[in-house]
Scaffold this motif. Structure first.
Motif, PDB file in Angstrom:
ATOM      1  N   VAL A   1     -22.127   0.476   6.012  1.00  0.00           N
ATOM      2  CA  VAL A   1     -22.931   1.544   5.410  1.00  0.00           C
ATOM      3  C   VAL A   1     -23.071   2.657   6.435  1.00  0.00           C
ATOM      4  N   ARG A   2     -22.760   3.890   6.036  1.00  0.00           N
ATOM      5  CA  ARG A   2     -22.910   5.053   6.901  1.00  0.00           C
ATOM      6  C   ARG A   2     -24.074   5.903   6.397  1.00  0.00           C
TER       7      ARG A   2
ATOM      8  N   ILE B   1     -24.487   9.417   2.165  1.00  0.00           N
ATOM      9  CA  ILE B   1     -24.528   7.959   2.326  1.00  0.00           C
ATOM     10  C   ILE B   1     -23.203   7.402   1.823  1.00  0.00           C
ATOM     11  N   GLN B   2     -22.565   6.561   2.629  1.00  0.00           N
ATOM     12  CA  GLN B   2     -21.316   5.927   2.242  1.00  0.00           C
ATOM     13  C   GLN B   2     -21.413   4.425   2.456  1.00  0.00           C
ATOM     14  N   ALA B   3     -20.857   3.670   1.531  1.00  0.00           N
ATOM     15  CA  ALA B   3     -20.822   2.209   1.653  1.00  0.00           C
ATOM     16  C   ALA B   3     -19.448   1.721   1.226  1.00  0.00           C
ATOM     17  N   SER B   4     -18.952   0.710   1.904  1.00  0.00           N
ATOM     18  CA  SER B   4     -17.655   0.144   1.546  1.00  0.00           C
ATOM     19  C   SER B   4     -17.689  -1.375   1.699  1.00  0.00           C
ATOM     20  N   TYR B   5     -16.924  -2.022   0.833  1.00  0.00           N
ATOM     21  CA  TYR B   5     -16.816  -3.482   0.866  1.00  0.00           C
ATOM     22  C   TYR B   5     -15.391  -3.858   0.484  1.00  0.00           C
TER      23      TYR B   5
ATOM     24  N   ASN C   1     -15.908   1.226  -2.923  1.00  0.00           N
ATOM     25  CA  ASN C   1     -16.337   2.349  -2.097  1.00  0.00           C
ATOM     26  C   ASN C   1     -17.353   3.183  -2.877  1.00  0.00           C
ATOM     27  N   TYR C   2     -18.445   3.547  -2.199  1.00  0.00           N
ATOM     28  CA  TYR C   2     -19.487   4.358  -2.833  1.00  0.00           C
ATOM     29  C   TYR C   2     -19.850   5.510  -1.905  1.00  0.00           C
TER      30      TYR C   2
ATOM     31  N   ALA D   1     -13.294   1.537  -7.274  1.00  0.00           N
ATOM     32  CA  ALA D   1     -13.115   0.090  -7.220  1.00  0.00           C
ATOM     33  C   ALA D   1     -11.663  -0.265  -7.499  1.00  0.00           C
ATOM     34  N   VAL D   2     -11.147  -1.232  -6.743  1.00  0.00           N
ATOM     35  CA  VAL D   2      -9.794  -1.734  -6.937  1.00  0.00           C
ATOM     36  C   VAL D   2      -9.839  -3.256  -6.835  1.00  0.00           C
ATOM     37  N   LEU D   3      -9.380  -3.927  -7.876  1.00  0.00           N
ATOM     38  CA  LEU D   3      -9.263  -5.390  -7.889  1.00  0.00           C
ATOM     39  C   LEU D   3      -7.794  -5.742  -8.033  1.00  0.00           C
TER      40      LEU D   3
END
Length: 297
Positions: A171-172, A211-215, A228-229, A249-251
């Motif tokens: 999280v940034r 605000i950036q979030a990635s998983y 990614n948000y 989102a990529v699955l």
């Protein structure tokens, strides 16, 4: 359509062969961590003119490329990511149309202040490759040009702190994140402004936060999920409806070494573009080429 498809397949084949040649069987590179994946998905349907159940003959493809190059040495880190998506479809009786189009580049330089936190400075760029249209909007059936490369284009810089407890999640938090919105195509500007003032081709937002979030993680064997948000907040427009939200989102699920199934989606809320939520989604079966930890000489 067929020419574009053949050209894309040729370029994809050459790219994978070239990258395969750069993979060296040597000791693991502990400073750089690199990943690369590229794929092409095809969808096709054909019906005879007297097919009574109904249907329209069509052919469609989309291609995507995701690559990362992350550097770490002591307390210093430098993370780079590139994501490209592009697709076309052709229905019988209609002109060729674009189905997906995305170009995203992100680079971040960080310095660790604890095991889970680092301070950073970053820059990211978001746009598209080709012209986008709103189809059949006029009574005469003409199409309306609403986007193009750098119309809009977003260049954002950020300074802040990042929380990264593990390699999968981060999280940034950026209290200072100036953004430049570009609108360089005059034909697009006649129809859509994307928040850029009349008579100008660039909008500058200096006082803003991001605000950036990635998983990203293999959630089961041969199945990878990447999320990614991004949220962008202009201090001068703190109304809830003026806060921008972007979600990607990529699955991906591997059938074997080269065949995969993937589901991709993008969601955007940007009041300067449209008061409603925008989204696109694609599902395909195709060819996927991946590499991890390779060394380029």
């Amino acid at each position: 359509m067929i020419k574009n498809l053949l050209l894309l397949v040729l370029l994809f084949s050459n790219a994978t062969l070239l990258l395969a040649q750069t993979e060296v069987e040597a000791e693991a590179d502990t400073t750089w961590r690199r990943t690369f994946s590229a794929g092409i998905n095809l969808n096709q349907a054909a019906f005879s003119d007297n097919w009574k159940a109904g249907g329209i003959s069509s052919v469609a493809f989309n291609t995507h490329l995701d690559t990362r190059a992350d550097y770490k040495s002591g307390k210093i880190s430098w993370d780079n990511a590139l994501q490209m998506q592009y697709g076309l479809l052709k229905n019988k009786g209609e002109e060729q149309r674009k189905s997906i189009d995305r170009l995203y580049l992100d680079s971040k330089y960080g310095y660790a202040i604890s095991s889970d936190w680092n301070v950073f400075v970053s820059g990211n760029f978001l746009s598209q490759f080709a012209k986008g249209y709103e189809y059949d909007v006029d009574t005469d059936g003409t199409d309306r040009l609403i986007s193009n490369f750098l119309s809009p284009g977003f260049l954002t810089f950020a300074l802040g702190a990042e929380y990264k407890p593990n390699p999968h999640f981060s999280v940034r938090l950026s209290p200072f994140a100036p953004r430049f919105t570009f609108l360089v195509d005059d034909a697009v500007a006649e129809n859509e402004r994307y928040g850029v003032p009349e008579g100008k081709s660039v909008r500058m937002e200096w006082l803003a936060a991001m605000i950036q979030a990635s998983y990203t993680r293999d959630i089961m064997t041969n199945v990878n999920l990447r999320l990614n948000y991004l949220s962008y907040i202009n201090y001068k427009e703190l109304s809830g409806k003026k806060i921008d939200h972007l979600f990607n989102a990529v699955l991906s699920a591997k059938v074997n070494r080269y065949i995969n199934v993937n589901l991709m989606g993008n969601l955007i809320y940007d009041y300067d573009q449209d008061p409603g939520v925008q989204y696109n989604q694609s599902l395909g079966l195709g060819i996927l080429y991946t590499m991890q930890g390779f060394t380029v000489q």
